[in-house]
Write a protein that holds these residues in place. Sequence first.
Motif, PDB file in Angstrom:
ATOM      1  N   THR A  57       0.847  -1.181   0.000  1.00  0.00           N
ATOM      2  CA  THR A  57       0.000   0.000   0.000  1.00  0.00           C
ATOM      3  C   THR A  57       0.889   1.239   0.000  1.00  0.00           C
ATOM      4  O   THR A  57       2.120   1.105  -0.016  1.00  0.00           O
ATOM      5  CB  THR A  57      -1.051  -0.016   1.125  1.00  0.00           C
ATOM      6  OG1 THR A  57      -2.036   1.003   0.834  1.00  0.00           O
ATOM      7  CG2 THR A  57      -0.462   0.239   2.501  1.00  0.00           C
ATOM      8  N   LYS A  58       0.246   2.420  -0.040  1.00  0.00           N
ATOM      9  CA  LYS A  58       1.034   3.640  -0.259  1.00  0.00           C
ATOM     10  C   LYS A  58       0.604   4.768   0.663  1.00  0.00           C
ATOM     11  O   LYS A  58      -0.573   4.897   0.996  1.00  0.00           O
ATOM     12  CB  LYS A  58       0.901   4.099  -1.725  1.00  0.00           C
ATOM     13  CG  LYS A  58       1.129   2.987  -2.728  1.00  0.00           C
ATOM     14  CD  LYS A  58       1.162   3.452  -4.166  1.00  0.00           C
ATOM     15  CE  LYS A  58       1.154   2.252  -5.105  1.00  0.00           C
ATOM     16  NZ  LYS A  58      -0.204   1.712  -5.374  1.00  0.00           N
ATOM     17  N   LEU A  59       1.582   5.577   1.015  1.00  0.00           N
ATOM     18  CA  LEU A  59       1.406   6.745   1.887  1.00  0.00           C
ATOM     19  C   LEU A  59       0.949   7.936   1.049  1.00  0.00           C
ATOM     20  O   LEU A  59       1.643   8.330   0.099  1.00  0.00           O
ATOM     21  CB  LEU A  59       2.754   7.074   2.535  1.00  0.00           C
ATOM     22  CG  LEU A  59       2.831   8.360   3.362  1.00  0.00           C
ATOM     23  CD1 LEU A  59       2.075   8.198   4.669  1.00  0.00           C
ATOM     24  CD2 LEU A  59       4.290   8.738   3.613  1.00  0.00           C
ATOM     25  N   GLU A  79      -0.322  -6.508   8.574  1.00  0.00           N
ATOM     26  CA  GLU A  79       0.854  -5.693   8.277  1.00  0.00           C
ATOM     27  C   GLU A  79       1.107  -5.700   6.769  1.00  0.00           C
ATOM     28  O   GLU A  79       0.602  -6.552   6.031  1.00  0.00           O
ATOM     29  CB  GLU A  79       2.090  -6.243   9.003  1.00  0.00           C
ATOM     30  CG  GLU A  79       1.983  -6.229  10.524  1.00  0.00           C
ATOM     31  CD  GLU A  79       2.167  -4.857  11.161  1.00  0.00           C
ATOM     32  OE1 GLU A  79       2.706  -3.943  10.482  1.00  0.00           O
ATOM     33  OE2 GLU A  79       1.771  -4.690  12.329  1.00  0.00           O
ATOM     34  N   VAL A  80       1.926  -4.774   6.345  1.00  0.00           N
ATOM     35  CA  VAL A  80       2.182  -4.567   4.926  1.00  0.00           C
ATOM     36  C   VAL A  80       3.588  -5.071   4.592  1.00  0.00           C
ATOM     37  O   VAL A  80       4.506  -4.943   5.399  1.00  0.00           O
ATOM     38  CB  VAL A  80       2.039  -3.051   4.632  1.00  0.00           C
ATOM     39  CG1 VAL A  80       2.473  -2.711   3.240  1.00  0.00           C
ATOM     40  CG2 VAL A  80       0.598  -2.611   4.893  1.00  0.00           C
ATOM     41  N   ASP A  81       3.751  -5.650   3.419  1.00  0.00           N
ATOM     42  CA  ASP A  81       5.095  -6.061   2.988  1.00  0.00           C
ATOM     43  C   ASP A  81       5.870  -4.880   2.422  1.00  0.00           C
ATOM     44  O   ASP A  81       7.039  -4.685   2.739  1.00  0.00           O
ATOM     45  CB  ASP A  81       4.992  -7.161   1.922  1.00  0.00           C
ATOM     46  CG  ASP A  81       4.412  -8.429   2.501  1.00  0.00           C
ATOM     47  OD1 ASP A  81       5.026  -8.975   3.436  1.00  0.00           O
ATOM     48  OD2 ASP A  81       3.322  -8.855   2.063  1.00  0.00           O
ATOM     49  N   LEU A  82       5.200  -4.130   1.561  1.00  0.00           N
ATOM     50  CA  LEU A  82       5.869  -3.015   0.877  1.00  0.00           C
ATOM     51  C   LEU A  82       5.029  -1.759   1.052  1.00  0.00           C
ATOM     52  O   LEU A  82       3.838  -1.754   0.721  1.00  0.00           O
ATOM     53  CB  LEU A  82       6.021  -3.363  -0.617  1.00  0.00           C
ATOM     54  CG  LEU A  82       6.611  -2.302  -1.543  1.00  0.00           C
ATOM     55  CD1 LEU A  82       8.032  -1.938  -1.150  1.00  0.00           C
ATOM     56  CD2 LEU A  82       6.590  -2.811  -3.006  1.00  0.00           C
ATOM     57  N   TYR A  83       5.649  -0.709   1.611  1.00  0.00           N
ATOM     58  CA  TYR A  83       4.934   0.562   1.815  1.00  0.00           C
ATOM     59  C   TYR A  83       5.657   1.614   0.997  1.00  0.00           C
ATOM     60  O   TYR A  83       6.864   1.852   1.170  1.00  0.00           O
ATOM     61  CB  TYR A  83       4.962   0.914   3.299  1.00  0.00           C
ATOM     62  CG  TYR A  83       3.979   1.987   3.751  1.00  0.00           C
ATOM     63  CD1 TYR A  83       2.679   2.049   3.250  1.00  0.00           C
ATOM     64  CD2 TYR A  83       4.352   2.932   4.712  1.00  0.00           C
ATOM     65  CE1 TYR A  83       1.776   3.009   3.695  1.00  0.00           C
ATOM     66  CE2 TYR A  83       3.456   3.900   5.163  1.00  0.00           C
ATOM     67  CZ  TYR A  83       2.177   3.930   4.655  1.00  0.00           C
ATOM     68  OH  TYR A  83       1.287   4.890   5.102  1.00  0.00           O
ATOM     69  N   LEU A  84       4.922   2.223   0.070  1.00  0.00           N
ATOM     70  CA  LEU A  84       5.533   3.174  -0.859  1.00  0.00           C
ATOM     71  C   LEU A  84       5.114   4.598  -0.536  1.00  0.00           C
ATOM     72  O   LEU A  84       3.937   4.849  -0.248  1.00  0.00           O
ATOM     73  CB  LEU A  84       5.085   2.863  -2.303  1.00  0.00           C
ATOM     74  CG  LEU A  84       5.321   1.453  -2.839  1.00  0.00           C
ATOM     75  CD1 LEU A  84       4.749   1.333  -4.263  1.00  0.00           C
ATOM     76  CD2 LEU A  84       6.813   1.120  -2.850  1.00  0.00           C
ATOM     77  N   ILE A  85       6.048   5.527  -0.596  1.00  0.00           N
ATOM     78  CA  ILE A  85       5.692   6.946  -0.602  1.00  0.00           C
ATOM     79  C   ILE A  85       5.087   7.201  -1.983  1.00  0.00           C
ATOM     80  O   ILE A  85       5.762   7.021  -3.002  1.00  0.00           O
ATOM     81  CB  ILE A  85       6.925   7.839  -0.367  1.00  0.00           C
ATOM     82  CG1 ILE A  85       7.549   7.529   1.002  1.00  0.00           C
ATOM     83  CG2 ILE A  85       6.537   9.310  -0.483  1.00  0.00           C
ATOM     84  CD1 ILE A  85       8.831   8.298   1.288  1.00  0.00           C
ATOM     85  N   HIS A  86       3.818   7.585  -2.019  1.00  0.00           N
ATOM     86  CA  HIS A  86       3.067   7.582  -3.281  1.00  0.00           C
ATOM     87  C   HIS A  86       3.623   8.573  -4.323  1.00  0.00           C
ATOM     88  O   HIS A  86       3.724   8.246  -5.501  1.00  0.00           O
ATOM     89  CB  HIS A  86       1.591   7.888  -2.990  1.00  0.00           C
ATOM     90  CG  HIS A  86       0.636   7.323  -3.985  1.00  0.00           C
ATOM     91  ND1 HIS A  86      -0.586   6.799  -3.643  1.00  0.00           N
ATOM     92  CD2 HIS A  86       0.724   7.189  -5.326  1.00  0.00           C
ATOM     93  CE1 HIS A  86      -1.206   6.379  -4.739  1.00  0.00           C
ATOM     94  NE2 HIS A  86      -0.427   6.602  -5.765  1.00  0.00           N
ATOM     95  N   TRP A  87       3.968   9.803  -3.854  1.00  0.00           N
ATOM     96  CA  TRP A  87       4.538  10.828  -4.729  1.00  0.00           C
ATOM     97  C   TRP A  87       5.603  11.602  -3.946  1.00  0.00           C
ATOM     98  O   TRP A  87       5.463  11.759  -2.735  1.00  0.00           O
ATOM     99  CB  TRP A  87       3.465  11.822  -5.206  1.00  0.00           C
ATOM    100  CG  TRP A  87       2.467  11.241  -6.145  1.00  0.00           C
ATOM    101  CD1 TRP A  87       1.285  10.641  -5.816  1.00  0.00           C
ATOM    102  CD2 TRP A  87       2.547  11.193  -7.580  1.00  0.00           C
ATOM    103  NE1 TRP A  87       0.622  10.220  -6.952  1.00  0.00           N
ATOM    104  CE2 TRP A  87       1.372  10.548  -8.051  1.00  0.00           C
ATOM    105  CE3 TRP A  87       3.502  11.632  -8.513  1.00  0.00           C
ATOM    106  CZ2 TRP A  87       1.137  10.330  -9.410  1.00  0.00           C
ATOM    107  CZ3 TRP A  87       3.249  11.410  -9.859  1.00  0.00           C
ATOM    108  CH2 TRP A  87       2.088  10.768 -10.304  1.00  0.00           C
ATOM    109  N   PRO A  88       6.602  12.129  -4.627  1.00  0.00           N
ATOM    110  CA  PRO A  88       7.646  12.918  -3.952  1.00  0.00           C
ATOM    111  C   PRO A  88       7.158  14.343  -3.688  1.00  0.00           C
ATOM    112  O   PRO A  88       7.822  15.313  -4.028  1.00  0.00           O
ATOM    113  CB  PRO A  88       8.779  12.913  -4.967  1.00  0.00           C
ATOM    114  CG  PRO A  88       8.082  12.869  -6.278  1.00  0.00           C
ATOM    115  CD  PRO A  88       6.868  12.000  -6.066  1.00  0.00           C
ATOM    116  N   THR A  89       6.027  14.470  -3.078  1.00  0.00           N
ATOM    117  CA  THR A  89       5.362  15.750  -2.927  1.00  0.00           C
ATOM    118  C   THR A  89       4.723  15.768  -1.558  1.00  0.00           C
ATOM    119  O   THR A  89       4.477  14.698  -1.003  1.00  0.00           O
ATOM    120  CB  THR A  89       4.308  15.901  -4.057  1.00  0.00           C
ATOM    121  OG1 THR A  89       3.845  17.215  -4.148  1.00  0.00           O
ATOM    122  CG2 THR A  89       3.141  14.972  -3.877  1.00  0.00           C
TER     123      THR A  89
END
Length: 274
Positions: free
Chosen positions: A73-75, A99-109
Amino acid sequence: TVSLRAGAASVDMPQLGFGVFQVPQDETEAVVRAALEAGYRSIDTAAAYGNEEGVGRALAASGLTQQEVFLTTKLWNSDQGYDEALQAYETSVRKLGREVDLYLIHWPTPAKDRYVDSFRALLKLREDGRLRVPGVSNFTPEHLQRVNDELGEFPAINQVELHPYFQQAQLREFHRAHDIHTEAWSPLGGQGGEVLQDPVIAQIAEKVGRTPAQVVLRWHLQLGNVVIPKSATPERIAQNFDVTAFSLDDEDLAAIAGLDRGTRVGPDPDEFNG
Ligand code: A2P
């Protein structure tokens, strides 16, 4: 599978997964159940998609264990920052039911100091044994470099727009140089369907006896990309998973390489401020 750096360890991630971008919450459970039944063992969602609870329900109903399904999922942008990111992770985990395996910062913003703070929070979650892999999405080489300069490591994976009309050659080269995996969003070229109607793709599809979508997904796999096609149609969900029993030859790959137009269907990460 691909092997993602995760501190001193490494974590296996299926190279082919299932994405639920733009799947409405009330359809998500059924769609994810169809994907799990078709054999997918990696699901990609985001807080911003508004369907994490549907994903959670499908996972709970599947009878599969947490170890059996790789979950991303994503932040979201408005939750960037150290404390905010830690809190947003808890909210996502509650909605997903695990719990999550991979957590992504959705955009560099919205601002560059914020994504560094957010990534620091993701590293803390990994250190605490919560999250397995901190990652990013829509980062350019400049953003990736800044994370490394400030925090001493590159993210293990960067999920970006990537398809035959937008092949991201330079970014993929940067990834290769720094052991960052490339994950493709809109791998089929997005909703307009232009890529899937391309005559070169159609010709290859006819030659190998597969659909255009299967040819494009196979191209991603042979390039080494992690890929997460989205479909709300059970027949296509299954079709998109059936891409291991054939391969493209050098001539096919060269023909697809020639299709790059350098045009995005989604926002430019340097301008997007959603
Ligand atoms: P649908 O959900 O109706 O199947 P991308 O992943 O590149 O963003 O593209 C997703 C789009 O491609 C969706 O609109 C999806 O529509 C469509 N799609 C997904 N799989 C296939 C397929 N096998 N054949 C044709 N269109 C597909």
